[in-house]
Motif scaffolding. Sequence first.
Motif, PDB file in Angstrom:
ATOM      1  N   GLY A   1       0.785  -1.220   0.000  1.00  0.00           N
ATOM      2  CA  GLY A   1       0.000   0.000   0.000  1.00  0.00           C
ATOM      3  C   GLY A   1       0.819   1.273   0.000  1.00  0.00           C
ATOM      4  O   GLY A   1       0.262   2.374  -0.145  1.00  0.00           O
ATOM      5  N   GLN A   2       2.138   1.163   0.146  1.00  0.00           N
ATOM      6  CA  GLN A   2       2.977   2.349   0.145  1.00  0.00           C
ATOM      7  C   GLN A   2       3.538   2.591  -1.255  1.00  0.00           C
ATOM      8  O   GLN A   2       3.455   1.738  -2.137  1.00  0.00           O
ATOM      9  CB  GLN A   2       4.110   2.212   1.167  1.00  0.00           C
ATOM     10  N   SER A   3       4.128   3.778  -1.422  1.00  0.00           N
ATOM     11  CA  SER A   3       4.676   4.149  -2.724  1.00  0.00           C
ATOM     12  C   SER A   3       6.091   4.673  -2.551  1.00  0.00           C
ATOM     13  O   SER A   3       6.422   5.295  -1.533  1.00  0.00           O
ATOM     14  CB  SER A   3       3.804   5.217  -3.386  1.00  0.00           C
TER      15      SER A   3
ATOM     16  N   LEU B   1       8.641  15.667 -10.948  1.00  0.00           N
ATOM     17  CA  LEU B   1       7.713  16.121  -9.910  1.00  0.00           C
ATOM     18  C   LEU B   1       6.290  16.203 -10.451  1.00  0.00           C
ATOM     19  O   LEU B   1       5.344  15.735  -9.810  1.00  0.00           O
ATOM     20  CB  LEU B   1       8.153  17.477  -9.363  1.00  0.00           C
ATOM     21  N   TYR B   2       6.130  16.772 -11.633  1.00  0.00           N
ATOM     22  CA  TYR B   2       4.800  16.864 -12.243  1.00  0.00           C
ATOM     23  C   TYR B   2       4.201  15.477 -12.435  1.00  0.00           C
ATOM     24  O   TYR B   2       3.024  15.243 -12.112  1.00  0.00           O
ATOM     25  CB  TYR B   2       4.895  17.588 -13.589  1.00  0.00           C
ATOM     26  N   ARG B   3       5.020  14.526 -12.933  1.00  0.00           N
ATOM     27  CA  ARG B   3       4.500  13.185 -13.201  1.00  0.00           C
ATOM     28  C   ARG B   3       4.173  12.448 -11.896  1.00  0.00           C
ATOM     29  O   ARG B   3       3.186  11.715 -11.817  1.00  0.00           O
ATOM     30  CB  ARG B   3       5.510  12.387 -14.023  1.00  0.00           C
ATOM     31  N   VAL B   4       5.001  12.634 -10.871  1.00  0.00           N
ATOM     32  CA  VAL B   4       4.694  12.004  -9.575  1.00  0.00           C
ATOM     33  C   VAL B   4       3.363  12.521  -9.057  1.00  0.00           C
ATOM     34  O   VAL B   4       2.507  11.751  -8.593  1.00  0.00           O
ATOM     35  CB  VAL B   4       5.823  12.268  -8.556  1.00  0.00           C
ATOM     36  N   ARG B   5       3.180  13.824  -9.113  1.00  0.00           N
ATOM     37  CA  ARG B   5       1.924  14.400  -8.647  1.00  0.00           C
ATOM     38  C   ARG B   5       0.744  13.892  -9.476  1.00  0.00           C
ATOM     39  O   ARG B   5      -0.332  13.577  -8.949  1.00  0.00           O
ATOM     40  CB  ARG B   5       2.004  15.931  -8.724  1.00  0.00           C
ATOM     41  N   GLU B   6       0.947  13.789 -10.771  1.00  0.00           N
ATOM     42  CA  GLU B   6      -0.118  13.310 -11.656  1.00  0.00           C
ATOM     43  C   GLU B   6      -0.449  11.853 -11.371  1.00  0.00           C
ATOM     44  O   GLU B   6      -1.626  11.465 -11.286  1.00  0.00           O
ATOM     45  CB  GLU B   6       0.330  13.474 -13.109  1.00  0.00           C
ATOM     46  N   LEU B   7       0.573  11.021 -11.199  1.00  0.00           N
ATOM     47  CA  LEU B   7       0.362   9.585 -11.014  1.00  0.00           C
ATOM     48  C   LEU B   7      -0.187   9.240  -9.633  1.00  0.00           C
ATOM     49  O   LEU B   7      -0.779   8.172  -9.447  1.00  0.00           O
ATOM     50  CB  LEU B   7       1.684   8.835 -11.244  1.00  0.00           C
ATOM     51  N   THR B   8       0.018  10.129  -8.660  1.00  0.00           N
ATOM     52  CA  THR B   8      -0.448   9.849  -7.297  1.00  0.00           C
ATOM     53  C   THR B   8      -1.675  10.691  -6.921  1.00  0.00           C
ATOM     54  O   THR B   8      -2.027  10.769  -5.737  1.00  0.00           O
ATOM     55  CB  THR B   8       0.676  10.117  -6.269  1.00  0.00           C
ATOM     56  N   GLY B   9      -2.307  11.292  -7.903  1.00  0.00           N
ATOM     57  CA  GLY B   9      -3.470  12.115  -7.594  1.00  0.00           C
ATOM     58  C   GLY B   9      -3.121  13.313  -6.750  1.00  0.00           C
ATOM     59  O   GLY B   9      -3.906  13.723  -5.875  1.00  0.00           O
TER      60      GLY B   9
ATOM     61  N   VAL C   1       4.492  10.608  -2.869  1.00  0.00           N
ATOM     62  CA  VAL C   1       4.924   9.260  -2.513  1.00  0.00           C
ATOM     63  C   VAL C   1       5.356   9.204  -1.051  1.00  0.00           C
ATOM     64  O   VAL C   1       5.679  10.217  -0.436  1.00  0.00           O
ATOM     65  CB  VAL C   1       6.083   8.777  -3.413  1.00  0.00           C
ATOM     66  N   ASP C   2       5.361   7.997  -0.518  1.00  0.00           N
ATOM     67  CA  ASP C   2       5.790   7.814   0.879  1.00  0.00           C
ATOM     68  C   ASP C   2       7.297   7.962   1.040  1.00  0.00           C
ATOM     69  O   ASP C   2       7.771   8.455   2.068  1.00  0.00           O
ATOM     70  CB  ASP C   2       5.374   6.421   1.377  1.00  0.00           C
TER      71      ASP C   2
ATOM     72  N   ILE D   1      11.487  16.978  -2.064  1.00  0.00           N
ATOM     73  CA  ILE D   1      10.664  17.389  -0.923  1.00  0.00           C
ATOM     74  C   ILE D   1       9.220  17.580  -1.365  1.00  0.00           C
ATOM     75  O   ILE D   1       8.272  17.135  -0.700  1.00  0.00           O
ATOM     76  CB  ILE D   1      11.223  18.684  -0.301  1.00  0.00           C
ATOM     77  N   ASP D   2       9.030  18.215  -2.508  1.00  0.00           N
ATOM     78  CA  ASP D   2       7.676  18.466  -3.010  1.00  0.00           C
ATOM     79  C   ASP D   2       6.986  17.186  -3.484  1.00  0.00           C
ATOM     80  O   ASP D   2       5.750  17.150  -3.586  1.00  0.00           O
ATOM     81  CB  ASP D   2       7.718  19.477  -4.155  1.00  0.00           C
ATOM     82  N   ALA D   3       7.770  16.150  -3.790  1.00  0.00           N
ATOM     83  CA  ALA D   3       7.195  14.887  -4.269  1.00  0.00           C
ATOM     84  C   ALA D   3       6.735  13.985  -3.129  1.00  0.00           C
ATOM     85  O   ALA D   3       6.070  12.963  -3.369  1.00  0.00           O
ATOM     86  CB  ALA D   3       8.211  14.129  -5.126  1.00  0.00           C
ATOM     87  N   LEU D   4       7.067  14.344  -1.881  1.00  0.00           N
ATOM     88  CA  LEU D   4       6.714  13.508  -0.735  1.00  0.00           C
ATOM     89  C   LEU D   4       5.332  13.854  -0.184  1.00  0.00           C
ATOM     90  O   LEU D   4       4.950  15.023  -0.128  1.00  0.00           O
ATOM     91  CB  LEU D   4       7.750  13.676   0.378  1.00  0.00           C
ATOM     92  N   LYS D   5       4.623  12.853   0.265  1.00  0.00           N
ATOM     93  CA  LYS D   5       3.349  13.070   0.946  1.00  0.00           C
ATOM     94  C   LYS D   5       3.611  13.406   2.414  1.00  0.00           C
ATOM     95  O   LYS D   5       4.755  13.390   2.883  1.00  0.00           O
ATOM     96  CB  LYS D   5       2.447  11.850   0.820  1.00  0.00           C
ATOM     97  N   LEU D   6       2.569  13.684   3.140  1.00  0.00           N
ATOM     98  CA  LEU D   6       2.678  13.984   4.569  1.00  0.00           C
ATOM     99  C   LEU D   6       3.426  12.857   5.281  1.00  0.00           C
ATOM    100  O   LEU D   6       3.141  11.673   5.072  1.00  0.00           O
ATOM    101  CB  LEU D   6       1.274  14.136   5.156  1.00  0.00           C
ATOM    102  N   GLU D   7       4.416  13.219   6.108  1.00  0.00           N
ATOM    103  CA  GLU D   7       5.249  12.284   6.859  1.00  0.00           C
ATOM    104  C   GLU D   7       6.091  11.378   5.957  1.00  0.00           C
ATOM    105  O   GLU D   7       6.521  10.306   6.365  1.00  0.00           O
ATOM    106  CB  GLU D   7       4.413  11.457   7.843  1.00  0.00           C
ATOM    107  N   GLY D   8       6.353  11.847   4.748  1.00  0.00           N
ATOM    108  CA  GLY D   8       7.196  11.085   3.837  1.00  0.00           C
ATOM    109  C   GLY D   8       8.669  11.122   4.230  1.00  0.00           C
ATOM    110  O   GLY D   8       9.100  11.924   5.063  1.00  0.00           O
ATOM    111  N   LYS D   9       9.451  10.245   3.575  1.00  0.00           N
ATOM    112  CA  LYS D   9      10.873  10.115   3.906  1.00  0.00           C
ATOM    113  C   LYS D   9      11.723  10.233   2.645  1.00  0.00           C
ATOM    114  O   LYS D   9      11.479   9.537   1.654  1.00  0.00           O
ATOM    115  CB  LYS D   9      11.137   8.763   4.574  1.00  0.00           C
TER     116      LYS D   9
END
Length: 325
Positions: free
Chosen positions: A140-142, A196-204, A208-209, A224-232
């Motif tokens: 379930g993670q990305s 970054l644009y494609r990551v945002r597009e592919l993850t809605g 990513v985690d 940094i911008d490609a990470l979701k909340l509490e991402g690493k």
Amino acid sequence: MRAIQVTGAASADDLEWVPVPAPALHAGEVLIDVAATAVNRADLRQRTSTYPVPAGASEILGLECSGRISAVAPDVTGWSVGDQVCALLDGGGYAEQVAVPATQLMPVPAGVTLEEAAALPEVACTAYSNLTMQAGIGPGQSVLIHGGGSGLGTLAVQYAVALGATVLVTVGSARKAEACEALGATAINYRTESFLYRVRELTGDEGVDVVLDCVGGPYLAPNIDALKLEGKLLLVGLQGGRVAELDLEAVMRRRLTVRGSTLRARSAEAKAEIVAGTIAELWPLVASGQVRPVVDRVLQVEEAGEAHRLVEAGQNIGKVVLRVA
């Protein structure tokens, strides 16, 4: 014995296969007759004196190898002369023999040749220590993996997929995109589109985690911008540079983690823990065929200069292996 030595101006043409003193066997170590070794970017940096050799480590290039045990220190148990092994090294892999702590030995996984096994220790231990020990990747993670066509990238893709994660990778060519997608990833060609644009597009637009990054410098802000909340963000290389500006407010507000790591400079105890975990958790996936070493090509050790040129140019998909015996 013979080993590759750096001579002249330290270009790829200045790697020579020459006689050198044989390694001494110390307590807690085994001696390996090297069958094959593999090229890592750290070798390229060491060749040009931009990667300091840790105190006590061999000055000979090579951070991994495969082969057969030819001698065992009296205090070592569990290993015997003649055992086929691969090993995470502190240095010394570009040679006919190398001494290595027994705690850094790994059995050759079932169904893997010695030449393939030489391509495993460094990338397998890096993938395990980052994706499992640090990130805890699971179903379930990305994860976004930069340099998806590299030795580390091709192994990390398979490992993350086997753990149940959704995997995105960046690559620099259609050929590498095809190879990574065959391993289960969605490829983003950073030469033709914004990752970054494609990551945002592919993850809605969620992100990513985890980001596993070998580039550094110019990728810090988009990572940094490609990470979701509490991402690493896990930094394992600096191919793009070592200096960048970081928006600390974004890190704090979104509770992000930024962590760097290397293998070679770690203590013997830390390496032993990583090796043991890799054997326990990743090796069964190799034996089952879920994770396989990707070898771009095998060259003779005397062709180390050509191998370095290939890796420097980023032409390889997977690892470049050097056959020693």
